[in-house]
Write a protein that holds these residues in place. Structure first.
Motif, PDB file in Angstrom:
ATOM      1  N   ARG A   1       0.792  -1.228  -0.015  1.00  0.00           N
ATOM      2  CA  ARG A   1       0.139   0.253   0.040  1.00  0.00           C
ATOM      3  C   ARG A   1       0.899   1.437  -0.029  1.00  0.00           C
ATOM      4  O   ARG A   1       0.361   2.264  -0.308  1.00  0.00           O
ATOM      5  CB  ARG A   1      -1.058   0.125   1.191  1.00  0.00           C
ATOM      6  CG  ARG A   1      -2.065  -0.853   1.055  1.00  0.00           C
ATOM      7  CD  ARG A   1      -2.967  -0.663   2.234  1.00  0.00           C
ATOM      8  NE  ARG A   1      -2.555  -0.514   3.554  1.00  0.00           N
ATOM      9  CZ  ARG A   1      -2.795  -1.679   4.387  1.00  0.00           C
ATOM     10  NH1 ARG A   1      -3.171  -2.664   4.043  1.00  0.00           N
ATOM     11  NH2 ARG A   1      -2.136  -1.646   5.473  1.00  0.00           N
ATOM     12  N   THR A   2       2.115   1.005   0.344  1.00  0.00           N
ATOM     13  CA  THR A   2       3.028   2.238   0.532  1.00  0.00           C
ATOM     14  C   THR A   2       4.044   2.286  -0.646  1.00  0.00           C
ATOM     15  O   THR A   2       5.251   1.835  -0.099  1.00  0.00           O
ATOM     16  CB  THR A   2       3.543   2.428   1.946  1.00  0.00           C
ATOM     17  OG1 THR A   2       4.128   1.248   2.245  1.00  0.00           O
ATOM     18  CG2 THR A   2       2.398   2.846   2.964  1.00  0.00           C
ATOM     19  N   GLY A   3       3.917   2.281  -1.845  1.00  0.00           N
ATOM     20  CA  GLY A   3       4.792   2.080  -2.902  1.00  0.00           C
ATOM     21  C   GLY A   3       5.772   2.905  -3.248  1.00  0.00           C
ATOM     22  O   GLY A   3       6.656   2.689  -4.182  1.00  0.00           O
ATOM     23  N   SER A   4       5.897   4.199  -2.461  1.00  0.00           N
ATOM     24  CA  SER A   4       6.891   5.001  -3.017  1.00  0.00           C
ATOM     25  C   SER A   4       7.323   5.702  -1.634  1.00  0.00           C
ATOM     26  O   SER A   4       7.731   6.937  -1.877  1.00  0.00           O
ATOM     27  CB  SER A   4       6.352   6.132  -4.101  1.00  0.00           C
ATOM     28  OG  SER A   4       5.432   6.586  -3.710  1.00  0.00           O
ATOM     29  N   LEU A   5       7.610   5.134  -0.779  1.00  0.00           N
ATOM     30  CA  LEU A   5       8.098   5.926   0.557  1.00  0.00           C
ATOM     31  C   LEU A   5       9.367   6.544   0.653  1.00  0.00           C
ATOM     32  O   LEU A   5       9.388   7.514   1.032  1.00  0.00           O
ATOM     33  CB  LEU A   5       8.099   4.900   1.748  1.00  0.00           C
ATOM     34  CG  LEU A   5       8.147   5.288   3.000  1.00  0.00           C
ATOM     35  CD1 LEU A   5       7.168   6.433   3.698  1.00  0.00           C
ATOM     36  CD2 LEU A   5       8.420   4.300   4.115  1.00  0.00           C
ATOM     37  N   THR A   6      10.332   6.180  -0.032  1.00  0.00           N
ATOM     38  CA  THR A   6      11.643   6.869   0.019  1.00  0.00           C
ATOM     39  C   THR A   6      11.420   7.931  -0.796  1.00  0.00           C
ATOM     40  O   THR A   6      11.878   9.168  -0.101  1.00  0.00           O
ATOM     41  CB  THR A   6      12.415   5.882  -0.714  1.00  0.00           C
ATOM     42  OG1 THR A   6      12.539   4.548   0.004  1.00  0.00           O
ATOM     43  CG2 THR A   6      14.167   6.459  -0.730  1.00  0.00           C
ATOM     44  N   ARG A   7      10.938   8.051  -2.112  1.00  0.00           N
ATOM     45  CA  ARG A   7      10.910   9.378  -2.715  1.00  0.00           C
ATOM     46  C   ARG A   7       9.838  10.236  -2.076  1.00  0.00           C
ATOM     47  O   ARG A   7      10.132  11.492  -2.133  1.00  0.00           O
ATOM     48  CB  ARG A   7      10.245   9.056  -4.428  1.00  0.00           C
ATOM     49  CG  ARG A   7      11.392   8.516  -5.024  1.00  0.00           C
ATOM     50  CD  ARG A   7      10.919   7.917  -6.391  1.00  0.00           C
ATOM     51  NE  ARG A   7      10.215   6.580  -6.164  1.00  0.00           N
ATOM     52  CZ  ARG A   7       9.712   5.670  -7.053  1.00  0.00           C
ATOM     53  NH1 ARG A   7       9.791   6.239  -8.215  1.00  0.00           N
ATOM     54  NH2 ARG A   7       8.803   4.695  -6.787  1.00  0.00           N
ATOM     55  N   ASP A   8       8.738   9.724  -1.569  1.00  0.00           N
ATOM     56  CA  ASP A   8       7.762  10.630  -0.789  1.00  0.00           C
ATOM     57  C   ASP A   8       8.439  11.225   0.470  1.00  0.00           C
ATOM     58  O   ASP A   8       7.932  12.464   0.859  1.00  0.00           O
ATOM     59  CB  ASP A   8       6.403   9.923  -0.742  1.00  0.00           C
ATOM     60  CG  ASP A   8       5.664   9.696  -1.956  1.00  0.00           C
ATOM     61  OD1 ASP A   8       5.938  10.243  -2.904  1.00  0.00           O
ATOM     62  OD2 ASP A   8       4.927   8.657  -1.955  1.00  0.00           O
ATOM     63  N   THR A   9       9.044  10.476   1.078  1.00  0.00           N
ATOM     64  CA  THR A   9       9.744  10.710   2.290  1.00  0.00           C
ATOM     65  C   THR A   9      10.934  12.187   1.841  1.00  0.00           C
ATOM     66  O   THR A   9      10.839  13.055   2.624  1.00  0.00           O
ATOM     67  CB  THR A   9      10.483   9.741   3.060  1.00  0.00           C
ATOM     68  OG1 THR A   9       9.454   8.673   3.422  1.00  0.00           O
ATOM     69  CG2 THR A   9      11.050  10.404   4.096  1.00  0.00           C
ATOM     70  N   LEU A  10      11.586  11.948   0.833  1.00  0.00           N
ATOM     71  CA  LEU A  10      12.523  12.835   0.322  1.00  0.00           C
ATOM     72  C   LEU A  10      11.767  14.148   0.108  1.00  0.00           C
ATOM     73  O   LEU A  10      12.370  15.198   0.641  1.00  0.00           O
ATOM     74  CB  LEU A  10      13.490  12.368  -0.693  1.00  0.00           C
ATOM     75  CG  LEU A  10      14.463  13.313  -1.246  1.00  0.00           C
ATOM     76  CD1 LEU A  10      15.452  13.716  -0.121  1.00  0.00           C
ATOM     77  CD2 LEU A  10      15.134  12.899  -2.299  1.00  0.00           C
ATOM     78  N   GLN A  11      10.800  13.913  -0.721  1.00  0.00           N
ATOM     79  CA  GLN A  11       9.906  15.077  -0.863  1.00  0.00           C
ATOM     80  C   GLN A  11       9.473  15.906   0.263  1.00  0.00           C
ATOM     81  O   GLN A  11       9.424  16.985   0.421  1.00  0.00           O
ATOM     82  CB  GLN A  11       8.692  14.890  -1.769  1.00  0.00           C
ATOM     83  CG  GLN A  11       7.779  15.891  -1.775  1.00  0.00           C
ATOM     84  CD  GLN A  11       6.712  15.931  -2.940  1.00  0.00           C
ATOM     85  OE1 GLN A  11       7.116  15.850  -3.971  1.00  0.00           O
ATOM     86  NE2 GLN A  11       5.531  15.977  -2.495  1.00  0.00           N
ATOM     87  N   SER A  12       9.070  15.223   1.349  1.00  0.00           N
ATOM     88  CA  SER A  12       8.661  15.659   2.664  1.00  0.00           C
ATOM     89  C   SER A  12       9.634  16.409   3.261  1.00  0.00           C
ATOM     90  O   SER A  12       9.648  17.506   3.971  1.00  0.00           O
ATOM     91  CB  SER A  12       7.905  14.745   3.493  1.00  0.00           C
ATOM     92  OG  SER A  12       6.978  14.193   2.933  1.00  0.00           O
TER      93      SER A  12
END
Length: 215
Positions: free
Chosen positions: A74-85
């Motif tokens: 369900r959380t398929g892009s955590l690394t990239r989304d975390t960096l964005q955050s």
């Protein structure tokens, strides 16, 4: 990016998603950096540590292997989304500072107390933030501080976080901070104050052992 989604990004500091590992050549100008903001590096190690915090919290919350696999999928892009955050948090904080906006510890605690009452307790609130926004329990207060900064900045600008005036202020700050993302994680769209996918054909995605590939 749709205005509502961008608002959710700044007010949650992360979208609920997890990422496959990315393997590619590093950023030659900033070796070891996932991003550079105002001349300061967000290292790949710092990014991985932040992602690991979320993964550990997910594992503790759902010890069953099948449920954990579902949480990963369900959380398929955590690394990239975390960096964005991580980048957007710095943009927001700088914009708030430039506007003279401050948030006190007491304000954060007041907001958290209210949210805990709505959620049904501290643990329940942490679970919601983890499941919906991909934020580890130990970073909930940091996120609430950013939410308050966003709200106060919008008020200072005479608008709200869903309006163009608010995002224009963040865009201006993004330009000032000269944000540079490692190509493996995309590029930074200054106008939208968000990460965009970069066209990097040499990047290949691989999932770590035991983790199902996102589809």
């Amino acid at each position: 990016m749709h205005r509502r989604r961008r608002t959710a990004l700044v007010l949650t500091a992360a979208i609920a998603a997890a990422a496959p590992l990315l393997t590619a050549c590093g950023n030659d100008a900033h070796p070891g950096a996932a991003a550079v903001v105002d001349g300061r590096r967000i290292t790949v190690a710092q990014l991985e540590d932040r992602v690991s915090e979320v993964r550990a919290a997910q594992r503790a919350a759902v010890p069953d292997e099948a449920q954990y696999a579902q949480a990963i999928s369900r959380t398929g892009s955590l690394t990239r989304d975390t960096l964005q955050s991580m980048v957007l948090d710095q943009v927001l904080h700088r914009a708030a500072q430039d506007a003279g906006v401050t948030v006190t510890r007491k304000e954060v605690q007041r907001m958290r107390t209210g949210l805990e009452q709505q959620a049904g307790g501290a643990k329940a609130l942490e679970t919601v933030w983890l499941q919906q926004y991909g934020i580890a329990p130990g970073r909930v207060d940091d996120n609430l501080r950013l939410q308050l900064e966003a709200q106060k900045l919008a008020q200072h600008l005479g608008t709200d976080t869903g309006q163009p005036a608010f995002w224009k202020a963040l865009s201006q700050t993004s330009k000032k901070l000269d944000i540079d993302l490692n190509p493996r994680y995309g590029t930074w769209d200054v106008e939208k104050s968000s990460r965009a996918e970069a066209k990097t054909p040499w990047v290949r995605e691989v999932a770590p052992a035991g983790v199902p590939q996102a589809t």
